[in-house]
Design an enzyme around this catalytic site. Sequence first.
Site, PDB file in Angstrom:
ATOM      1  N   ASP A 533      -0.767   6.521   1.109  1.00  0.00           N
ATOM      2  CA  ASP A 533       0.576   6.929   1.486  1.00  0.00           C
ATOM      3  C   ASP A 533       1.249   5.730   2.166  1.00  0.00           C
ATOM      4  O   ASP A 533       0.597   4.716   2.436  1.00  0.00           O
ATOM      5  CB  ASP A 533       0.453   8.119   2.451  1.00  0.00           C
ATOM      6  CG  ASP A 533       1.755   8.874   2.626  1.00  0.00           C
ATOM      7  OD1 ASP A 533       2.758   8.521   1.978  1.00  0.00           O
ATOM      8  OD2 ASP A 533       1.757   9.835   3.414  1.00  0.00           O
ATOM      9  N   GLU A 536       5.134   1.668   0.763  1.00  0.00           N
ATOM     10  CA  GLU A 536       6.380   1.032   0.268  1.00  0.00           C
ATOM     11  C   GLU A 536       6.503  -0.410   0.711  1.00  0.00           C
ATOM     12  O   GLU A 536       7.075  -1.208  -0.043  1.00  0.00           O
ATOM     13  CB  GLU A 536       7.581   1.860   0.733  1.00  0.00           C
ATOM     14  CG  GLU A 536       7.662   3.243   0.109  1.00  0.00           C
ATOM     15  CD  GLU A 536       6.630   4.218   0.656  1.00  0.00           C
ATOM     16  OE1 GLU A 536       6.215   4.035   1.830  1.00  0.00           O
ATOM     17  OE2 GLU A 536       6.218   5.131  -0.064  1.00  0.00           O
ATOM     18  N   ASP A 609       8.148  13.013  -0.131  1.00  0.00           N
ATOM     19  CA  ASP A 609       8.377  14.066   0.862  1.00  0.00           C
ATOM     20  C   ASP A 609       9.600  14.911   0.530  1.00  0.00           C
ATOM     21  O   ASP A 609      10.681  14.725   1.091  1.00  0.00           O
ATOM     22  CB  ASP A 609       8.522  13.421   2.244  1.00  0.00           C
ATOM     23  CG  ASP A 609       7.267  12.646   2.618  1.00  0.00           C
ATOM     24  OD1 ASP A 609       6.237  12.820   1.929  1.00  0.00           O
ATOM     25  OD2 ASP A 609       7.308  11.868   3.575  1.00  0.00           O
TER      26      ASP A 609
END
Length: 941
Positions: A533, A536, A609
């Site tokens: 997770d 980015e 999300d």
Amino acid sequence: MHGSPDCELSSRSEAMAPNINSTLPLLLLFLLFTLHLSSVSAWKKEEFRTCNQTPFCKRARSRKPHSSSLFATDVAILNGALTANLRQPPPESPDQDQIKPLLFTLSVYQNGVVRVKIDEDPSLGPPKKRFEVPDVILPEFESTKLWLQRFQTETVDGDSGPSSVVHVADGYEAVLRHNPFEVYVREKQGKRRVLSLNSHGLFDFEQLRVKQEGDDWEERFKGHTDVRPYGPQSISFDVSFFDADFVYGIPEHASSFALRPTRGPGVDDSEPYRLFNLDVFEFIHDSPFGLYGSIPFMLGHGKARGTSGFFWLNAAEMQIDVLGSGWDAESGILLPESGSRIDTLWMSEAGIVDTFFFIGPGPKDVVRQYTSVTGMPAMPQLFSTAYHQCRWNYRDEEDVENIDSKFDEHDIPYDVLWLDIEHTDGKRYFTWDRVLFPNPEQMQNKLAAKGRHMVTIVDPHIKRDESFHLHKEATSKGYYVKDATGKDYDGWCWPGSSSYLDMLNPEIRSWWSEKFSLKHYVGSTPWLYIWNDMNEPSVFNGPEVTMPRDALHYGGVEHRELHNAYGYYFHMATSDGLVKRGDGKDRPFVLSRAFFSGSQRHGAVWTGDNTADWDQLRVSVPMILTLGLTGMTFSGADVGGYFGNPETELLVRWYQLGAYYPFFRAHAHQDTKRREPWLFGDRNTELMRDAIHTRYALLPYFYTLFREANTSGVPVMRPLWMEFPSDKATFSNDEAFMVGNSLLVQGIYTERAKYASVYLPGGQSWYDLRTGIIYKGGTTHKLEVSEETIPAFHRAGTIIPRKDRYRRSSTQMANDPYTLVIALNSSHAAEGELYIDNGKSFEFKQGAYIHRHFVFSDGKVTSSSLVPKASKTLFSSACVIERIIVLGHSSGPKKALIEPSNRKAEIEVGPLWLQRGKSAPVLTIRRPNVPVADDWTIKIL
Ligand SMILES: *[C@@H]1O[C@H](CO)[C@@H](O)[C@H](O)[C@H]1NC(C)=O
Ligand SMILES: *[C@@H]1O[C@H](CO)[C@@H](O)[C@H](O)[C@H]1NC(C)=O
């Protein structure tokens, strides 16, 4: 995952600052803050840059058509490619910059791929080598290059000078128009263009310069300064898709599947589609805003010709405008009648031009061409295609055990239980909170005894804690990304002060991958898989919640140049780690939030999300369709919606839709109420169980489709037009989708829906998946809907393999018998496939698999092998086919004859599961018990 109160506090107060009067009582401030935490729609738009706040984007967007004055000279064949210099006329006044010629290279590859590269000429001494994204293009792609020997010249479009033409593939050629510079692919016959670059003269390439006195290259945004030591270096150009009714692709955005114009008549003030990997807190459901991953690949599709594709391998921030027809009128220059041409404008902050033109002409051809460059999707392990249960967080071992046993108690199968960040010791990945999880191996072994698996989270930020071995080692080895001054970059994330491994460096990736060995990852077992997770990367206190663009990577590469691929390298290294852990025997499973072109080789992704509302349920379909079309077929959205508490009806509808996502996982934020399927009363448990059962029954079909994706790039979940490319009514439909070529599914996206309008394409009929009721194709049906199911249809002329016995997990179904469902078309025929392997290892790559072809025609069903003849069988299965259901079979025979064994089997007309009066005729061959691996024929007598 995102949404820590700490991060909220810091970013919120910053955003609020200008509005807060200093006399505002503290109490009110506190109130505002708590209000904010509980509010639902909290997308903080002002945290992120708009195109206008992004100088390169603003500059590129303000350019007028035909402002590029480039022309090609010195055209030649060099190393099997067409090469040229791109020049500009000498500057009019001596204080204007002298533009150095750019190097142009056009190469042709097998199966209709044209690659165009444009870069600065290294022999002319640019201050720095511009970044080319490594390790995305398959090494074997280069070997498919067609060595060009010659080019022709021709005068096109009334030009005074020549153009150079090379052969691409049967019926296609590529043209380099010298002056004005333009490059395009066209059909030989009739010379119709397919795809072109710089037809509108918007090409611009900001060359690297040495900083002069007085140059101010710094950029500031929201209190962050980007020092930009190399100054402006952006690239932009227009690309046109000819004979295209719509364009698609360029994930990731939460928006419609067919991309809407962002400029042109009737479009108010839209942002371009942004490609910049960002951790966006509570993203909204209809926006061109950039989300967690980026794939700069666009497809055009139209009824007149078919499909084409364009890919720009560039990992810097990109912004893409889709130009509505008539967009050029604003410049005063009206271009010739465009037909169904779609023009687009591509803008990138840095990098080089490394672009690929895919000629199609079918949609499946384009995805095959794209995946021949960036790689086929990995073949997943079977268990990972089943249902996953996740939540932030399952608290402790007791919670895990309780959840696990509840699934059994309620007869709901599941395959994977997930642990989010709270399972770690203070967000130090690869560790366990020893109070909450004292016996992690034992916990995993208990799950494994039921054929289940566990996934734990491993994020890329490393806690800056001197006592943490990973941090110590990474620091001493110099493995962290550096800030602009050369120090280890220090950002804020879950563990607090954190640093980020420089995943661009292959040595660091290799080091990282070792950390997943059973020895290094204490408390892990072979049943444990990984979730990446925040890659980015997410940095709570960084500009736009990510890493500063002037941070430095391996080889002096600036973060701005590779930003969109950072998560890709992290995913790759993690996935390699799981392969190494099993001595290269077992397929990895790694879910990643960030992605880039090529991520399909490393595992699955999800849409991040999302929120528990109906609009987000609806937008999950175009988002997953777009991912599939651009290679990332193994993807899904959080079932139930991550933020907020779904109403029960929404949750049930989400399970019913999610059961058809290629990646099927329920997940929820830590502030939400528990929402496991048994918490909403018996009836709702039954509905959710039923949805999950549907997925388990269809696993053989899904797995066969994953193998199809693995060999052809064609996605598991497909837009209707991929199967019906000339049916215009399907082109902008993103409420329905195909699973493979045989199943059509339509979500229900509103509360208390009584009816649904469902368009069924083609000349074929469709059978309702549950009732067997037959519907005509080529028309929209208004259907009654119940709470029991969302509309799903089996396409006439196809065969779907199923497994109808329910177990605790997919692993426990391995030896179960199959059911074949044959849906006859108007010529009383159908065909389908079934792929089987051991579900786990890489042995299938050496031929250890079963691949059957089933055909129904002339009143008999035949099974034959699709495996190329090998000297010996490397994989066998003792499974049989226990039932064959034939939909649309109108006669009522009594017996079936099985050959070669010469046995008879019973036939039953109208089995129980077809209850309603309107059902199509159906018969069931009972207990034929033919081995799934064998050749056989069953004749209906
Ligand atoms: C299929 O998946 C495997 C990984 O599971 C990968 O190694 C292979 O390259 C993929 N493609 C083909 C054509 O096998
Ligand atoms: C019916 O299905 C068979 C097998 O897929 C196919 O070959 C045939 O063309 C189909 N017939 C019609 C009328 O579509």
